[in-house]
Scaffold this active site. Structure first.
Site, PDB file in Angstrom:
ATOM      1  CB  ALA A 129      95.161   1.609  48.805  1.00  0.00           C
TER       2      ALA A 129
ATOM      3  N   GLY B 293      99.003   1.912  45.372  1.00  0.00           N
ATOM      4  CA  GLY B 293      99.639   0.792  46.237  1.00  0.00           C
ATOM      5  C   GLY B 293      99.932  -0.676  45.390  1.00  0.00           C
TER       6      GLY B 293
ATOM      7  CD  GLU C  96     102.639   3.430  47.218  1.00  0.00           C
ATOM      8  OE1 GLU C  96     101.336   2.988  47.382  1.00  0.00           O
ATOM      9  OE2 GLU C  96     102.954   4.390  47.856  1.00  0.00           O
TER      10      GLU C  96
ATOM     11  CD  GLU D 187      99.467   6.910  45.414  1.00  0.00           C
ATOM     12  OE1 GLU D 187      99.789   7.426  44.503  1.00  0.00           O
ATOM     13  OE2 GLU D 187      99.837   5.567  45.883  1.00  0.00           O
TER      14      GLU D 187
HETATM   15  N1  CAA Z   1      89.975   0.762  45.272  1.00  0.00           N
HETATM   16  C1  CAA Z   1      88.501   0.237  45.114  1.00  0.00           C
HETATM   17  N2  CAA Z   1      87.844   0.038  43.969  1.00  0.00           N
HETATM   18  C2  CAA Z   1      88.535   0.024  42.968  1.00  0.00           C
HETATM   19  C3  CAA Z   1      89.874   0.300  42.979  1.00  0.00           C
HETATM   20  C4  CAA Z   1      90.485   0.729  43.950  1.00  0.00           C
HETATM   21  N3  CAA Z   1      91.735   1.297  43.852  1.00  0.00           N
HETATM   22  N4  CAA Z   1      90.184   0.444  41.452  1.00  0.00           N
HETATM   23  C5  CAA Z   1      89.101  -0.073  40.898  1.00  0.00           C
HETATM   24  N5  CAA Z   1      88.123  -0.465  41.655  1.00  0.00           N
HETATM   25  C6  CAA Z   1      86.668  -1.055  41.465  1.00  0.00           C
HETATM   26  C7  CAA Z   1      85.847   0.264  40.671  1.00  0.00           C
HETATM   27  O1  CAA Z   1      85.270   1.085  41.724  1.00  0.00           O
HETATM   28  C8  CAA Z   1      84.810  -0.740  40.008  1.00  0.00           C
HETATM   29  O2  CAA Z   1      83.805  -1.061  40.873  1.00  0.00           O
HETATM   30  P1  CAA Z   1      82.378  -1.396  40.583  1.00  0.00           P
HETATM   31  O3  CAA Z   1      82.535  -2.345  39.292  1.00  0.00           O
HETATM   32  O4  CAA Z   1      81.760  -1.921  41.688  1.00  0.00           O
HETATM   33  O5  CAA Z   1      81.952  -0.008  39.766  1.00  0.00           O
HETATM   34  C9  CAA Z   1      85.771  -2.069  39.458  1.00  0.00           C
HETATM   35  O6  CAA Z   1      87.095  -1.818  40.257  1.00  0.00           O
HETATM   36  C10 CAA Z   1      86.454  -1.918  38.014  1.00  0.00           C
HETATM   37  O7  CAA Z   1      87.085  -0.538  37.807  1.00  0.00           O
HETATM   38  P2  CAA Z   1      86.663   0.384  36.918  1.00  0.00           P
HETATM   39  O8  CAA Z   1      85.202   0.458  36.320  1.00  0.00           O
HETATM   40  O9  CAA Z   1      87.032   1.773  37.317  1.00  0.00           O
HETATM   41  O10 CAA Z   1      87.662   0.038  35.537  1.00  0.00           O
HETATM   42  P3  CAA Z   1      88.099   0.728  34.258  1.00  0.00           P
HETATM   43  O11 CAA Z   1      88.930  -0.110  33.249  1.00  0.00           O
HETATM   44  O12 CAA Z   1      87.045   1.939  34.077  1.00  0.00           O
HETATM   45  O13 CAA Z   1      89.384   1.780  35.030  1.00  0.00           O
HETATM   46  C11 CAA Z   1      91.352   2.128  36.413  1.00  0.00           C
HETATM   47  C12 CAA Z   1      90.516   1.247  35.618  1.00  0.00           C
HETATM   48  C13 CAA Z   1      91.777   2.996  35.552  1.00  0.00           C
HETATM   49  C14 CAA Z   1      92.243   1.233  37.106  1.00  0.00           C
HETATM   50  C15 CAA Z   1      90.348   2.580  37.347  1.00  0.00           C
HETATM   51  O14 CAA Z   1      89.681   1.676  38.150  1.00  0.00           O
HETATM   52  C16 CAA Z   1      90.965   3.592  38.444  1.00  0.00           C
HETATM   53  O15 CAA Z   1      91.346   4.529  38.181  1.00  0.00           O
HETATM   54  N6  CAA Z   1      91.092   2.885  39.752  1.00  0.00           N
HETATM   55  C17 CAA Z   1      91.720   3.609  40.836  1.00  0.00           C
HETATM   56  C18 CAA Z   1      93.122   3.692  40.720  1.00  0.00           C
HETATM   57  C19 CAA Z   1      93.676   4.572  41.781  1.00  0.00           C
HETATM   58  O16 CAA Z   1      93.110   5.711  42.027  1.00  0.00           O
HETATM   59  N7  CAA Z   1      94.547   4.080  42.643  1.00  0.00           N
HETATM   60  C20 CAA Z   1      95.216   4.635  44.053  1.00  0.00           C
HETATM   61  C21 CAA Z   1      94.437   4.293  45.201  1.00  0.00           C
HETATM   62  S1  CAA Z   1      95.227   5.053  46.470  1.00  0.00           S
HETATM   63  C22 CAA Z   1      96.435   4.422  47.093  1.00  0.00           C
HETATM   64  O17 CAA Z   1      96.797   3.382  46.386  1.00  0.00           O
HETATM   65  C23 CAA Z   1      97.041   4.920  47.985  1.00  0.00           C
HETATM   66  C24 CAA Z   1      98.504   4.317  48.403  1.00  0.00           C
HETATM   67  O18 CAA Z   1      99.324   4.812  48.270  1.00  0.00           O
HETATM   68  C25 CAA Z   1      98.514   3.017  49.288  1.00  0.00           C
END
Ligand code: CAA
Length: 258
Positions: A64, A109, A112, A132
């Site tokens: 998400a 998500g 999911e 999460e």
């Molecule tokens: N939401 C918003 N933006 C996201 C995102 C997310 N879930 N995941 C990645 N992005 C964005 C980053 O902020 C980044 O944006 P900028 O270039 O503007 O800084 C861009 O995508 C590229 O990401 P990274 O630079 O972080 O890329 P990376 O290769 O270094 O890492 C990753 C990749 C490990 C997937 C890392 O991006 C990450 O950990 N993302 C978040 C994953 C996460 O926590 N997901 C769960 C979200 S909560 C949820 O999903 C609740 C639910 O149950 C529905």
């Protein structure tokens, strides 16, 4: 649609979540678009298989959208959860067969939405996880319900509590991924799988999907009763007459119901 692409060819719809700058993170707008798209697909007779994937080589869906959630209230969080509930339930129960082509990160998500599909094919670079709790929340788009149903209660709890990211081979080992294929071959593999499924039958698949989905959420006797009823219903189709007659006449069946 602003955040989705859809192409239909040979009765297969490829739906691509298209927000590559945020690794295809799901914001409310994208969830609403997914719901509308699934609503359209479930009515279309010219689509028999749906392949869901993410744009770019790196990510299926990275979860998400954290930038939308960071300042959201409890009411807004619930609203987002309900939007995903509606869209993913529609995906899970649509009459078509659904395949998640997991081309990279399937986190939160993303994991999911893949679990709401019938089948998950993982590229060899795929990574699955439920991060999460590390963000101070819990899985909110079905993770606490669909993950234990797929991999068992103990493994689901471990993945959710540790936030461990697992690779495609481990996802395959625990039953989260159905297959692992080289990334470059992912879409081709999914399309071949779609063609194979379509060649094997039509309405029987829709009925079997319903029996499995509803049956797993009920007690065994009720599930068996539902199966017996749907089994009876399948006898009313042209496919049943053609399938059985073709077998007895030692020829290929031409199954056309959908
Ligand atoms: N939401 C918003 N933006 C996201 C995102 C997310 N879930 N995941 C990645 N992005 C964005 C980053 O902020 C980044 O944006 P900028 O270039 O503007 O800084 C861009 O995508 C590229 O990401 P990274 O630079 O972080 O890329 P990376 O290769 O270094 O890492 C990753 C990749 C490990 C997937 C890392 O991006 C990450 O950990 N993302 C978040 C994953 C996460 O926590 N997901 C769960 C979200 S909560 C949820 O999903 C609740 C639910 O149950 C529905």
């Amino acid at each position: 649609m602003k955040n989705l692409l859809m192409e239909v060819e040979n009765e297969v719809a490829v739906v691509t979540i298209n927000r590559p700058k945020s690794l295809n993170a799901l914001n409310s707008e994208t969830l609403a678009e997914l719901n509308e798209t699934f609503k359209e697909i479930e009515k279309r007779k010219d689509i028999r298989v749906v392949i869901l994937t993410g744009s770019g080589a790196k990510s299926f869906v990275a979860g998400a959208d954290i930038s939308e959630m960071v300042n959201a209230s409890a009411a807004e969080g619930r609203q987002m959860g309900m939007l995903a509930f509606e869209a993913f339930k529609r995906l899970e129960d649509m009459p078509q067969v659904t395949i998640a082509a997991v081309n990279g990160f399937a986190l939160g998500g993303g994991c999911e939405i893949s679990m709401a599909c019938d089948i998950r094919v993982a590229a060899d670079n795929a990574k699955f996880g439920q991060p999460e709790v590390g963000l101070g929340i819990l899985p909110g788009f079905g993770g606490t319900q669909r993950l234990p149903r797929l991999v068992g209660k103990g493994r689901a709890k471990e993945l959710i509590f540790t936030t461990d990211m697992i690779d495609a081979e481990e996802a395959y080992r625990i039953g989260l991924a159905n297959k692992v294929v080289p990334n470059a071959e992912l879409m081709d593999f999914c399309k071949k799988m779609a063609a194979k499924i379509m060649s094997k039958g039509s309405y029987g698949i829709t009925l079997a999907k319903q029996a499995i989905n509803v049956g797993l959420d009920t007690d065994l006797a009720s599930g068996l009763q539902l199966e017996a009823n749907l089994f009876g219903l399948s006898f009313a189709t042209n496919d049943k007459k053609e399938g059985m007659t073709a077998f007895l006449e030692k020829r290929e069946a031409k199954l056309t119901d959908f």
